[in-house]
Design a protein around this motif. Structure first.
Motif, mmCIF file in Angstrom:
data_model
loop_
_atom_site.group_PDB
_atom_site.id
_atom_site.type_symbol
_atom_site.label_atom_id
_atom_site.label_comp_id
_atom_site.label_asym_id
_atom_site.label_seq_id
_atom_site.Cartn_x
_atom_site.Cartn_y
_atom_site.Cartn_z
ATOM 1 N N ASP A 12 -3.644 -1.189 -1.285
ATOM 2 C CA ASP A 12 -4.449 -0.191 -1.980
ATOM 3 C C ASP A 12 -3.594 0.831 -2.722
ATOM 4 N N TYR A 13 -2.514 1.275 -2.083
ATOM 5 C CA TYR A 13 -1.694 2.354 -2.628
ATOM 6 C C TYR A 13 -0.219 1.966 -2.556
ATOM 7 N N VAL A 14 0.478 2.084 -3.682
ATOM 8 C CA VAL A 14 1.923 1.844 -3.716
ATOM 9 C C VAL A 14 2.651 3.177 -3.814
ATOM 10 N N LEU A 19 10.570 -10.357 -9.544
ATOM 11 C CA LEU A 19 9.147 -10.118 -9.796
ATOM 12 C C LEU A 19 8.263 -10.788 -8.755
ATOM 13 N N GLU A 20 8.600 -11.998 -8.337
ATOM 14 C CA GLU A 20 7.782 -12.704 -7.340
ATOM 15 C C GLU A 20 7.733 -11.939 -6.024
ATOM 16 N N ALA A 67 1.727 -4.337 -9.188
ATOM 17 C CA ALA A 67 0.583 -3.510 -8.790
ATOM 18 C C ALA A 67 -0.609 -3.776 -9.705
ATOM 19 N N ARG A 68 -0.346 -3.899 -10.998
ATOM 20 C CA ARG A 68 -1.423 -4.185 -11.958
ATOM 21 C C ARG A 68 -2.084 -5.524 -11.659
ATOM 22 N N GLN A 69 -1.253 -6.543 -11.420
ATOM 23 C CA GLN A 69 -1.802 -7.879 -11.162
ATOM 24 C C GLN A 69 -2.622 -7.940 -9.877
ATOM 25 N N ASN A 102 8.898 -4.096 -12.707
ATOM 26 C CA ASN A 102 8.382 -5.205 -11.889
ATOM 27 C C ASN A 102 7.306 -4.728 -10.928
ATOM 28 N N MET A 103 7.549 -3.588 -10.293
ATOM 29 C CA MET A 103 6.586 -3.076 -9.319
ATOM 30 C C MET A 103 5.277 -2.648 -10.000
ATOM 31 N N MET A 104 5.376 -2.023 -11.155
ATOM 32 C CA MET A 104 4.152 -1.641 -11.867
ATOM 33 C C MET A 104 3.351 -2.874 -12.263
#
Length: 332
Positions: A82-84, A71-72, A118-120, A113-115
């Motif tokens: 901006d965009y993943v 996650l880190e 991205a949210r954070q 983890n990626m979502m």
């Protein structure tokens, strides 16, 4: 049409996960060519270092070696993004049947983890790779979003779970997520090697080396083979989509249907070969026929694929002829 004229705000920055892979490296190249900044993330579990190294000297490119299961690492990779474009995953239906726990870890936990990362980090758009395998044993053609059957493999299950998380992250957290259900993508840089290689690059390599390819089943299974340029267009247009389309999944294909035995005949003719194939057993977990209804992606994403199978396979064959080392009669 296409993606060459798509415009993003000046200074826009993209993260491409799976940047050393087939689809990821093509996305990196396309975005750099459009003039935007790209950060790549990969741990080389399936990707190739040469797919990263060719861009390392580009002033707009940055590469992080890391694992999406950490996650880190994911949080760090999403900083100032901006965009993943999340492509990192393990593919292959047969391999997932052999290693379901690995697929759970990488394709589900890694995507979650990626979502969350991205949210954070306040990412604007999160576009992720799903798969036509989510249709399972649903027999009707063309395949239509919302009309799915029973899943046939752990791989298919991981992609379906990713879609459910995408829906939740949009609904609960306001992260604009867009799931792209790829239909049998092919093109430059797709790996022809190994037991789990996709059929088109594998057949091309074997025929160039005068080997007899194995066709699983009777060759009458059909697929909506989709050239890589169409997939690049879909990813970039999803980044421009409205929030109305967020939290949903979309078929990404050309909308055609090719039978495996016909593709084999096409390759023989294009390569000037006369080699009889070997027929093997059907692959466990595979669906028999696949053909996409792409009207939802057209309507909600503005997706207008330009590359037919015929146009794409011509370019793919030329790429492999230039880039594959072909054996001589001496085996050198």
């Amino acid at each position: 049409m296409g993606y060459q004229n798509i415009k993003f705000p000046a200074g826009s920055k993209f993260l491409v996960t799976g940047a050393a892979g087939f689809i990821g490296s093509n996305l990196v190249e396309a975005i750099l060519n459009l003039g935007y900044q790209v950060r790549g993330l990969d741990n080389f579990s399936t990707g190739k270092k040469e797919n990263v190294e060719q861009f390392l000297n580009h002033p707009n490119y940055e590469f992080l070696e890391g694992n999406i299961c950490n996650l880190e690492t994911c949080i760090r990779s999403c900083e100032s993004i901006d965009y993943v474009l999340h492509q990192a995953a393990w593919g292959s239906v047969p391999r997932s049947i052999e290693m379901p726990l690995v697929y759970e870890e990488i394709n589900i936990k890694g995507t979650l983890n990626m979502m969350e990362a991205a949210r954070q980090n306040g990412v604007k758009k999160f576009v992720y790779a799903s798969s036509s395998s989510v249709y399972g044993d649903e027999p009707n053609l063309p395949k239509l979003e919302g009309r799915e059957g029973n899943l046939l493999s752990p791989y298919a299950l991981t992609k379906k779970v990713d879609e459910e998380y995408g829906k939740l992250f949009t609904k609960l957290y306001g992260l604009d997520t867009y799931g792209l259900r790829y239909f049998n993508v092919f093109g430059r840089r797709q790996d022809p090697n190994g037991a789990y290689a996709a059929v088109i690059p594998k057949y091309i390599k074997q025929l160039l080396n005068d080997e007899s390819p194995t066709i699983n089943g009777d060759g009458m299974q059909s697929r909506d083979f989709t050239y890589i340029e169409n997939v690049i267009e879909a990813n970039l247009k999803a980044c421009k989509a409205t929030s109305e389309a967020a939290g949903q999944a979309f078929n990404i294909a050309f909308g055609g249907r090719e039978f495996l035995i016909d593709i084999y005949s096409h390759l023989l003719k294009a390569l000037g070969k006369n080699i009889q194939p070997t027929f093997g057993p059907d692959r466990k977990g595979d669906i028999k026929h696949s053909n996409a209804d792409i009207s939802k992606a057209k309507e909600m994403l503005g997706y207008e694929p330009e590359w037919s199978f015929e146009r794409g396979i011509e370019e793919a064959i030329e790429w492999y002829k230039k880039n594959l080392g072909v054996k001589t009669s001496a085996g050198i």
